[in-house]
Scaffold this active site. Structure first.
Site, PDB file in Angstrom:
ATOM      1  N   TRP A   1       1.031  -1.297  -0.326  1.00 53.32           N
ATOM      2  CA  TRP A   1       0.113  -0.075   0.190  1.00 53.32           C
ATOM      3  C   TRP A   1       1.054   1.291   0.104  1.00 53.32           C
ATOM      4  CZ3 TRP A   1      -0.179   4.014   3.825  1.00 53.32           C
ATOM      5  CH2 TRP A   1      -1.255   5.056   2.917  1.00 53.32           C
TER       6      TRP A   1
ATOM      7  N   GLU B   1      -3.321  -3.054  -2.138  1.00 49.32           N
ATOM      8  CA  GLU B   1      -4.770  -2.553  -1.057  1.00 49.32           C
ATOM      9  C   GLU B   1      -4.732  -1.125  -1.957  1.00 49.32           C
ATOM     10  OE1 GLU B   1      -3.279  -1.621   2.431  1.00 49.32           O
ATOM     11  OE2 GLU B   1      -5.714  -1.265   2.885  1.00 49.32           O
TER      12      GLU B   1
ATOM     13  N   LYS C   1      -7.337   2.196  -2.761  1.00 51.73           N
ATOM     14  CA  LYS C   1      -7.309   3.642  -1.975  1.00 51.73           C
ATOM     15  C   LYS C   1      -8.742   4.893  -2.103  1.00 51.73           C
ATOM     16  CE  LYS C   1      -6.260   6.086   2.404  1.00 51.73           C
ATOM     17  NZ  LYS C   1      -5.317   6.195   3.737  1.00 51.73           N
TER      18      LYS C   1
ATOM     19  N   HIS D   1     -11.730   1.554   2.445  1.00 56.27           N
ATOM     20  CA  HIS D   1     -11.076   2.623   1.369  1.00 56.27           C
ATOM     21  C   HIS D   1     -12.197   3.016   0.669  1.00 56.27           C
ATOM     22  CE1 HIS D   1      -6.278   1.676   2.766  1.00 56.27           C
ATOM     23  NE2 HIS D   1      -7.272   2.246   3.811  1.00 56.27           N
TER      24      HIS D   1
ATOM     25  N   HIS E   1      -8.221  -6.074   5.140  1.00 53.52           N
ATOM     26  CA  HIS E   1      -8.091  -4.991   6.781  1.00 53.52           C
ATOM     27  C   HIS E   1      -9.374  -4.565   6.681  1.00 53.52           C
ATOM     28  CE1 HIS E   1      -4.066  -3.291   5.384  1.00 53.52           C
ATOM     29  NE2 HIS E   1      -3.288  -4.381   5.784  1.00 53.52           N
TER      30      HIS E   1
ATOM     31  N   ASP F   1     -11.523   7.018   6.401  1.00 53.51           N
ATOM     32  CA  ASP F   1     -10.843   6.239   7.041  1.00 53.51           C
ATOM     33  C   ASP F   1     -10.356   6.352   7.828  1.00 53.51           C
ATOM     34  OD1 ASP F   1      -9.315   3.580   6.353  1.00 53.51           O
ATOM     35  OD2 ASP F   1      -7.842   5.059   5.559  1.00 53.51           O
TER      36      ASP F   1
ATOM     37  N   ASP G   1      -7.222  -3.683  10.256  1.00 51.60           N
ATOM     38  CA  ASP G   1      -6.105  -2.735  10.512  1.00 51.60           C
ATOM     39  C   ASP G   1      -6.772  -0.936  10.680  1.00 51.60           C
ATOM     40  OD1 ASP G   1      -4.561  -0.335   9.065  1.00 51.60           O
ATOM     41  OD2 ASP G   1      -5.013  -0.898   7.191  1.00 51.60           O
TER      42      ASP G   1
HETATM   43  C1  RNT Z   1      -4.256   3.044   4.919  1.00 53.33           C
HETATM   44  C2  RNT Z   1      -4.353   1.559   4.609  1.00 53.33           C
HETATM   45  C3  RNT Z   1      -2.570   1.179   5.115  1.00 53.33           C
HETATM   46  C4  RNT Z   1      -2.199   0.953   6.238  1.00 53.33           C
HETATM   47  C5  RNT Z   1      -1.189   0.584   7.179  1.00 53.33           C
HETATM   48  C6  RNT Z   1      -0.001   0.689   8.291  1.00 53.33           C
HETATM   49  O1  RNT Z   1      -4.635   3.938   4.219  1.00 53.33           O
HETATM   50  O2  RNT Z   1      -5.098   0.992   5.254  1.00 53.33           O
HETATM   51  O3  RNT Z   1      -3.063  -0.072   5.407  1.00 53.33           O
HETATM   52  O4  RNT Z   1      -2.917   1.605   7.847  1.00 53.33           O
HETATM   53  O5  RNT Z   1      -0.242  -0.355   6.393  1.00 53.33           O
HETATM   54 ZN    ZN Z   2      -5.149  -0.874   5.276  1.00 51.48          ZN
END
Ligand code: RNT
Ligand code: ZN
Length: 419
Positions: free
Chosen positions: A184, A225, A227, A263, A287, A295, A327
């Site tokens: 990410w 990941e 967002k 996200h 997560h 978020d 998370d």
């Molecule tokens: C951030 C993401 C990511 C982080 C971690 C710490 O918006 O969710 O996964 O929270 O890597």
């Molecule tokens: Zn995350």
């Protein structure tokens, strides 16, 4: 409270619905949920002194935060001891442990900087997950890492990613349990960009290069990941949902998508996305968090959407296809409590899902008996889940819900308040 008697009654109740609570309890004990190390110190890490960046924020200043690995390990151990069920420990690269002045930058980290994490995992017979840390670092240039137009910046972060693949494989080999490695970045722009595709093409190439580092996909499971936006990165996120999902689909032989339920736009729900992705991907990752209006990464509770996400995993028989990780990070309350409540809430959601008579409910849906379906689904919400939960806690040898606060308060008094 007579937990045993109440459990026996609940067991009879569920038996009539065709659900074997003994089997459910045994199963729940075996489901690994990844416990994120970063709840313990507000995502600070050990490798630099700067602020948390990358569009994520912690709010609050509750006393007693862990400031070194000894403290963080003690807190994690306390959480492990107060939560039921199987865990993995989720480590961020910024939690590398440098001893005797042996600092190296993130592009040069090695397994030896994480041996203590391996020891902690082995001691608890757990697996480890891993995350390259593409934030909170001086080499994040103009808010960009893997998608930066600056070759040197990109190179640094690609090397970081590759180093993390090697460390992930080391984790998997040491623990004997596959390691999920999540990519990410907070790359993006605060305001309207003039080029949306350029950064995405660079991002694509950079992740491809990271994943060109050799690894056994059965041992290392890279995830990407997505967002929608971050703080200070409101207008454009390089790793958007479409980008990330397409990347994972195009590289399904070497990575998988990760959905963080904080996200997406606030009316979108990840519970609905889980079955959509399960139609196409052999495995996915999550997560699990609680977004409040954005978020915000609030502590996971036993709330409706959390329950719904667990239901989609359980009723689609996908417990071995969904890599589940927590998370969230709340710095405004006791951090041990945040961890425990969040972990226990997700376990409750899994239990609740396993105690729901899906065959019957699905049949009602397929028969278009939608009036009855609503009535039955509402009835199911009041089933005696708590009686099975309390028994489960006892069998796992962990503190009851009723005793949880006292134990946390004791640890705060004896350990946290002395920091
Ligand atoms: C951030 C993401 C990511 C982080 C971690 C710490 O918006 O969710 O996964 O929270 O890597
Ligand atoms: Zn995350």
């Amino acid at each position: 409270m007579d937990t045993k008697r109440r459990y026996e009654e609940a067991r009879e109740f569920y038996k009539e619905l065709g659900i074997d609570t003994e089997k459910v309890i045994e199963k729940l004990k075996t489901l690994p949920v990844s416990l994120h190390c970063w709840q313990g110190d507000d995502v600070t890490g050990f490798d630099q002194k700067g602020p948390l960046t990358g569009g994520i924020q912690t709010t609050g200043n509750y006393p007693g935060k862990a400031t070194n690995y000894e403290e963080l390990f003690a807190d994690i151990q306390k959480v492990i001891d107060m939560t039921p069920g199987m865990k993995k420990i989720n480590v961020h690269a910024s939690y590398a442990i440098f001893e005797d002045g042996g600092f190296v930058d993130r592009d040069k980290i090695e397994p030896k900087h994480f041996t203590k994490w391996v020891d902690l995992a082995k001691k608890n017979k757990m697996g480890l997950d891993f995350n390259p840390t593409f934030f909170s670092h001086s080499k994040v240039k103009d808010g960009l890492t893997l998608s930066s137009p600056d070759e040197e910046t990109r190179r640094f972060w690609i090397e970081h990613g590759k180093a993390c693949v090697r460390i992930s494989e080391y984790f998997a080999k040491e623990t004997g349990i596959p390691c999920v490695m999540n990519i990410w970045t907070g790359d993006g722009y605060k305001d309207v960009p003039a080029d949306r595709m350029g950064p995405r093409l660079r991002y694509k190439e950079a992740i491809e290069e990271i994943l060109s580092e050799p690894y056994d996909f059965r041992l290392v499971k890279p995830t990407v990941e997505s967002k929608v936006f971050g703080i200070g990165v409101e207008s454009y996120t390089v790793g958007s949902a479409e980008f990330t999902l397409s990347f994972a689909a195009a590289h399904s032989d070497k990575c998988m998508p990760l959905m963080d339920n904080g996200h997406y736009h606030p009316t979108e729900v990840v519970s609905d996305k889980i079955p959509a992705l399960l139609c196409f991907f052999p495995e996915i990752a999550l997560h699990i968090t609680r977004p409040v209006r954005w978020d915000s990464d609030h502590v996971v509770l036993f709330d409706d959407e959390t329950k719904e996400m667990a239901k989609e995993i359980v009723r689609n028989d996908a417990l071995d296809r969904v890599n589940m990780a927590l998370d969230f990070f709340d710095a405004s309350i006791n951090r041990i409590s945040a961890w425990c409540v969040g972990f226990r809430s997700w376990q409750k959601a899994l239990l609740n899902a396993m105690l729901t008579p899906y065959e019957m409910l699905k049949k009602l849906q397929d028969d278009n008996a939608l009036t009855e379906l609503m009535v039955k689904q509402e009835e199911a919400k009041m089933y005696p889940v708590a009686d099975v939960w309390n028994e489960y806690l006892e069998r796992c040898g962990v503190v009851s819900d009723a005793g949880l606060y006292a134990e946390i308060a004791k640890y705060e008094k004896e350990v946290l308040s002395k920091r």
